[in-house]
Every structure is written in C-alpha cells, then in structure tokens.
Scaffold this motif. Structure first.
Motif, PDB file in Angstrom:
ATOM      1  N   SER A 253       0.788  -1.155  -0.113  1.00 41.18           N
ATOM      2  CA  SER A 253      -0.140   0.154  -0.066  1.00 41.18           C
ATOM      3  C   SER A 253       0.896   1.168   0.108  1.00 41.18           C
ATOM      4  N   LYS A 254       1.075   1.879  -1.013  1.00 38.47           N
ATOM      5  CA  LYS A 254       2.191   2.809  -1.377  1.00 38.47           C
ATOM      6  C   LYS A 254       1.614   4.150  -1.250  1.00 38.47           C
ATOM      7  N   ASN A 255       2.110   5.023  -0.284  1.00 36.53           N
ATOM      8  CA  ASN A 255       2.039   6.557  -0.652  1.00 36.53           C
ATOM      9  C   ASN A 255       3.265   7.115  -1.258  1.00 36.53           C
ATOM     10  N   ALA A 256       2.957   7.807  -2.649  1.00 34.66           N
ATOM     11  CA  ALA A 256       3.601   7.979  -3.352  1.00 34.66           C
ATOM     12  C   ALA A 256       4.529   9.282  -2.802  1.00 34.66           C
ATOM     13  N   ASP A 257       4.054   9.908  -1.904  1.00 35.74           N
ATOM     14  CA  ASP A 257       4.483  11.137  -1.293  1.00 35.74           C
ATOM     15  C   ASP A 257       5.268  10.899  -0.166  1.00 35.74           C
ATOM     16  N   GLY A 258       5.354   9.614   0.420  1.00 36.38           N
ATOM     17  CA  GLY A 258       6.176   9.016   1.381  1.00 36.38           C
ATOM     18  C   GLY A 258       7.412   8.751   0.896  1.00 36.38           C
ATOM     19  N   ASP A 259       8.439   8.304   1.780  1.00 33.64           N
ATOM     20  CA  ASP A 259       9.730   7.727   1.446  1.00 33.64           C
ATOM     21  C   ASP A 259       9.625   6.334   0.845  1.00 33.64           C
ATOM     22  N   THR A 260      10.030   6.214  -0.240  1.00 27.32           N
ATOM     23  CA  THR A 260      10.438   4.846  -1.080  1.00 27.32           C
ATOM     24  C   THR A 260      11.372   4.578  -1.276  1.00 27.32           C
ATOM     25  N   SER A 261      12.461   5.428  -1.023  1.00 33.63           N
ATOM     26  CA  SER A 261      13.734   4.957  -1.140  1.00 33.63           C
ATOM     27  C   SER A 261      14.221   3.749  -0.865  1.00 33.63           C
ATOM     28  N   PHE A 262      13.624   2.983  -0.009  1.00 32.65           N
ATOM     29  CA  PHE A 262      14.135   1.540   0.671  1.00 32.65           C
ATOM     30  C   PHE A 262      14.015   0.616  -0.887  1.00 32.65           C
ATOM     31  N   GLN A 263      13.011   0.982  -1.753  1.00 34.46           N
ATOM     32  CA  GLN A 263      12.886   0.094  -2.675  1.00 34.46           C
ATOM     33  C   GLN A 263      14.150  -0.023  -3.780  1.00 34.46           C
ATOM     34  N   GLN A 264      14.990   0.807  -3.537  1.00 36.32           N
ATOM     35  CA  GLN A 264      16.139   1.000  -4.369  1.00 36.32           C
ATOM     36  C   GLN A 264      17.533   0.275  -3.787  1.00 36.32           C
ATOM     37  N   THR A 265      17.382  -0.266  -2.420  1.00 35.11           N
ATOM     38  CA  THR A 265      18.226  -1.037  -1.672  1.00 35.11           C
ATOM     39  C   THR A 265      18.319  -2.545  -2.236  1.00 35.11           C
ATOM     40  N   GLU A 266      19.875  -3.045  -2.089  1.00 32.57           N
ATOM     41  CA  GLU A 266      19.731  -4.343  -2.225  1.00 32.57           C
ATOM     42  C   GLU A 266      19.338  -5.364  -1.211  1.00 32.57           C
ATOM     43  N   THR A 267      18.956  -4.766  -0.208  1.00 30.17           N
ATOM     44  CA  THR A 267      18.294  -5.584   0.863  1.00 30.17           C
ATOM     45  C   THR A 267      16.766  -6.027   0.440  1.00 30.17           C
ATOM     46  N   TYR A 268      16.083  -5.005  -0.069  1.00 34.16           N
ATOM     47  CA  TYR A 268      14.685  -4.919  -0.672  1.00 34.16           C
ATOM     48  C   TYR A 268      14.679  -5.663  -1.882  1.00 34.16           C
ATOM     49  N   LYS A 269      15.796  -5.424  -2.803  1.00 31.15           N
ATOM     50  CA  LYS A 269      15.763  -6.378  -4.288  1.00 31.15           C
ATOM     51  C   LYS A 269      15.986  -7.721  -4.183  1.00 31.15           C
ATOM     52  N   ASN A 270      16.496  -8.063  -2.865  1.00 30.55           N
ATOM     53  CA  ASN A 270      16.755  -9.518  -2.604  1.00 30.55           C
ATOM     54  C   ASN A 270      15.653 -10.243  -1.869  1.00 30.55           C
ATOM     55  N   ILE A 271      14.754  -9.592  -1.423  1.00 32.83           N
ATOM     56  CA  ILE A 271      13.593 -10.228  -0.817  1.00 32.83           C
ATOM     57  C   ILE A 271      13.117 -11.190  -1.864  1.00 32.83           C
ATOM     58  N   PRO A 272      12.543 -12.336  -1.547  1.00 32.96           N
ATOM     59  CA  PRO A 272      12.040 -13.467  -2.530  1.00 32.96           C
ATOM     60  C   PRO A 272      11.107 -12.741  -3.319  1.00 32.96           C
ATOM     61  N   ALA A 273       9.944 -12.479  -2.399  1.00 33.42           N
ATOM     62  CA  ALA A 273       8.622 -11.577  -3.209  1.00 33.42           C
ATOM     63  C   ALA A 273       9.213 -10.575  -4.333  1.00 33.42           C
ATOM     64  N   VAL A 274      10.122  -9.901  -4.170  1.00 35.30           N
ATOM     65  CA  VAL A 274      10.480  -8.969  -5.028  1.00 35.30           C
ATOM     66  C   VAL A 274      11.013  -9.546  -6.119  1.00 35.30           C
ATOM     67  N   LYS A 275      12.386 -10.613  -5.968  1.00 28.66           N
ATOM     68  CA  LYS A 275      12.850 -11.060  -7.091  1.00 28.66           C
ATOM     69  C   LYS A 275      11.930 -11.932  -7.773  1.00 28.66           C
ATOM     70  N   ASN A 276      10.668 -12.432  -7.475  1.00 24.56           N
ATOM     71  CA  ASN A 276       9.979 -13.298  -8.121  1.00 24.56           C
ATOM     72  C   ASN A 276       8.576 -12.465  -8.431  1.00 24.56           C
ATOM     73  N   ASN A 277       8.795 -11.067  -8.501  1.00 20.52           N
ATOM     74  CA  ASN A 277       7.658 -10.270  -9.159  1.00 20.52           C
ATOM     75  C   ASN A 277       6.311 -10.678  -8.490  1.00 20.52           C
ATOM     76  N   ARG A 278       6.282 -10.583  -7.154  1.00 19.17           N
ATOM     77  CA  ARG A 278       5.233 -10.962  -6.392  1.00 19.17           C
ATOM     78  C   ARG A 278       4.940  -9.970  -5.426  1.00 19.17           C
ATOM     79  N   VAL A 279       5.250  -8.546  -5.701  1.00 16.07           N
ATOM     80  CA  VAL A 279       4.734  -7.537  -4.938  1.00 16.07           C
ATOM     81  C   VAL A 279       3.805  -6.775  -5.846  1.00 16.07           C
ATOM     82  N   PHE A 280       2.794  -6.719  -5.243  1.00 13.69           N
ATOM     83  CA  PHE A 280       1.545  -5.748  -5.972  1.00 13.69           C
ATOM     84  C   PHE A 280       1.218  -4.492  -5.191  1.00 13.69           C
ATOM     85  N   GLU A 281       1.698  -3.610  -5.864  1.00 14.98           N
ATOM     86  CA  GLU A 281       1.556  -2.126  -5.436  1.00 14.98           C
ATOM     87  C   GLU A 281       0.315  -1.495  -5.728  1.00 14.98           C
TER      88      GLU A 281
END
Length: 309
Positions: A253-281
């Motif tokens: 549940s994304k607030n575009a006007d909030g901080d979303t910089s975490f999505q650019q980190t390796e920690t986030y990108k390595n989450i299995p749901a992210v790697k498998n394209n199973r994050v629904f925004e």
C-alpha cells in the motif's frame, strides 16, 4: 461485481408511474413528500435509542471510518473529513461535500445537516447533538461487515446492507479458494505500507485489504507478522528487517508522497517476493478503508493480481 443496477424496464415503469401519480394528484404527492421528510425512526445506538430521520437528506460524516458505508447506501454527504475527501474512490460521491471537523461547529451549522455520524472519540458531541441527531460508534466495537449493517439500520436500509454483506462474503470466499488453489495452500501474504519515513505491516483487521485476505480468503500471514501485528492491528518496522515480515506475496500500500527509497536498496531487491515479481503495489489512498466501495475495489484488485482476472 456486486453493483446493484435496476433493469431499465423496471426503472422506466417506476418513472412513468411516478409521473402519472404527479399529474393525477400533484397536491397529494407534495404532501406525501413533506411527510416523508418529517418521518423519523428510532435507532438503537450504542448509547441508547435516538430519533433520526427515516430518510436523511443532508448527512455530515466526521470520521472516515463511515464515509464509504454511507455513500454505498446512497446517502447524500454534505460534510466530510479530509481523509475521505482525498480518497480517489470517493471523488464522485463527495464532489459537493465540504471538508469539516468537529471543531468547525459554525461550518457544520451552515451545512444544515439532518444527521451527523462520527466516532465516539470526537469532541463536542453534546453541541453537535444540538445541531442534528448525532450517532457515534466506538472504533473496533463492530467488525467491518457488522458496521456496514449498523449504518444500514441507521439510514433505514438494513436489508440493502445485509444483502450486500452476504453477497460480498460469498464472492470473496470463492475468490480465496481460487487463489489458494493457484498459489498453494501454504503460501503467505503480507500487507505493508509506507508513511513518510516509516514502514508498517498489518494484521487481519486494519483495512488495506487485510479483512479480505485473512478473514474471508483465509490466506496465511507470515509468522513474524502474526507475532507482532495480529493483536495490535499494525506494527512499525524498519526497511532493514522487512525481509523478516515479507510473505511469499506482498501487497504494498504505497504512499507516493512518502519515502520509497528503500525500494532501491539491495536488501529490498533481494527479498524473494521482490525477486519473483510477487509484490503488488496499490495506491494507499484508495486502500486505506474497509467500507463497501473500497472492499469491492480491493477484491477486484486481488482477483486481477493473483488470478489475472
């Protein structure tokens, strides 16, 4: 999907019937209209019986918890809270509504409401009662579907509200069976949201689609979410530990006007749901609530996201 549309022929018959009644007995029709406006019912509120209009014409809703319920039942809202006004799903229904709070007593008076609805925590309830019948609810006292039926009783539309609840439960549960068959009975789903610089995960009764996913569809919650967020309803986390709370599937549940910089980190990108394209925004502003209008939208989103429907 759950939209109650009258068949055109039936609607035409009603219109013609009304026109005939007006032309044959116009005076009687006007008297009946006045009578309808003055008719009241006794609503059994949590604070005791209250006399309210049987067909309220000008409703002020001071707490976002109930705005969508009133709109779904055809209520005319003339005063509304800022959060509801900002919800894109409510834009059409609230286009003529003024933003008010319980502090704006003069503005509320100017709106000439015949019914005021809010949470029991709002201020100046006694003064609001002097303006119009005021009904309050304690947050969380009713579950999300029972609350809709209560609003139905208040607006003299209990049957419509009950029918909607029964139909919605059937549809959501059927969709849940399809989703479990596709993703696996043991698959987990988590719901996260960003607010400014903070992340949150949610339990099974804090809107954002959680009621549908966990209560109706019976999908599984990750153990860490169950441990920390189930009882309080939500739990604040840092981006660094998000992987501990992320399920096999994630609703963001994304607030575009909030901080979303975490999505650019390796920690986030390595989450299995992210790697498998199973994050629904989703747009957080459209997903905040758990009223019928929002629930219908959430259900359609989940069917499309999980099933491609």
């Amino acid at each position: 999907m759950l939209k109650k549309l009258l068949p055109s022929l039936f609607a035409l018959v009603l219109v013609l019937s009304a026109c005939g009644s007006n032309s044959n007995n116009n005076g009687s029709s006007k008297e009946s209209e006045k009578k309808d406006e003055s008719t009241t019912i006794t609503y059994q509120s949590e604070n005791g019986p209250v006399e309210v209009p049987a067909n309220p014409k000008r409703i002020v809703v001071l707490s976002f918890s109930f705005s969508g319920n009133v709109l779904a039942l055809g209520g005319n809202i003339v005063g509304i809270d800022a959060w509801s006004k900002a919800n894109p799903r409510f834009e059409q229904g609230l286009k003529n509504a003024e933003v008010v709070t319980e502090d704006n007593l003069e503005k509320i008076i100017e709106l000439e409401p015949d019914l005021i609805i809010g949470l029991s925590s709002i201020k100046d309830i006694d003064r609001l009662k002097e303006i119009a019948p005021t009904i309050t609810y304690t947050y969380g006292k009713n579950d999300y579907l029972t609350q809709h039926i209560e609003i139905g009783k208040l607006l003299n539309k209990e049957k419509e509200a009950t029918d909607w609840v029964n139909n919605f439960k059937k549809e959501a549960q059927a969709a849940g069976e399809e989703i479990k068959a596709k993703i696996g009975a043991d698959a987990t789903v988590s719901v996260i949201e960003n607010q400014e610089k903070q992340l949150y995960v949610f339990g099974n009764n804090f809107a954002r689609g959680t009621e549908i996913l966990y209560q109706e569809m019976k999908l599984n919650m990750p153990e860490k979410v169950k441990q920390d967020a189930l009882k309080p309803g939500f739990f604040a986390i840092s981006p660094e530990v998000l992987s501990d709370y992320a399920g096999d599937y994630v609703i963001f549940s994304k607030n575009a006007d909030g901080d979303t910089s975490f999505q650019q980190t390796e920690t986030y990108k390595n989450i299995p749901a992210v790697k498998n394209n199973r994050v629904f925004e989703v747009d957080a502003k459209e997903f905040y609530f758990n009223d019928p209008l929002t629930l219908e939208y959430q259900l359609e989103f989940f069917k499309k996201a999980f099933l491609g429907k």
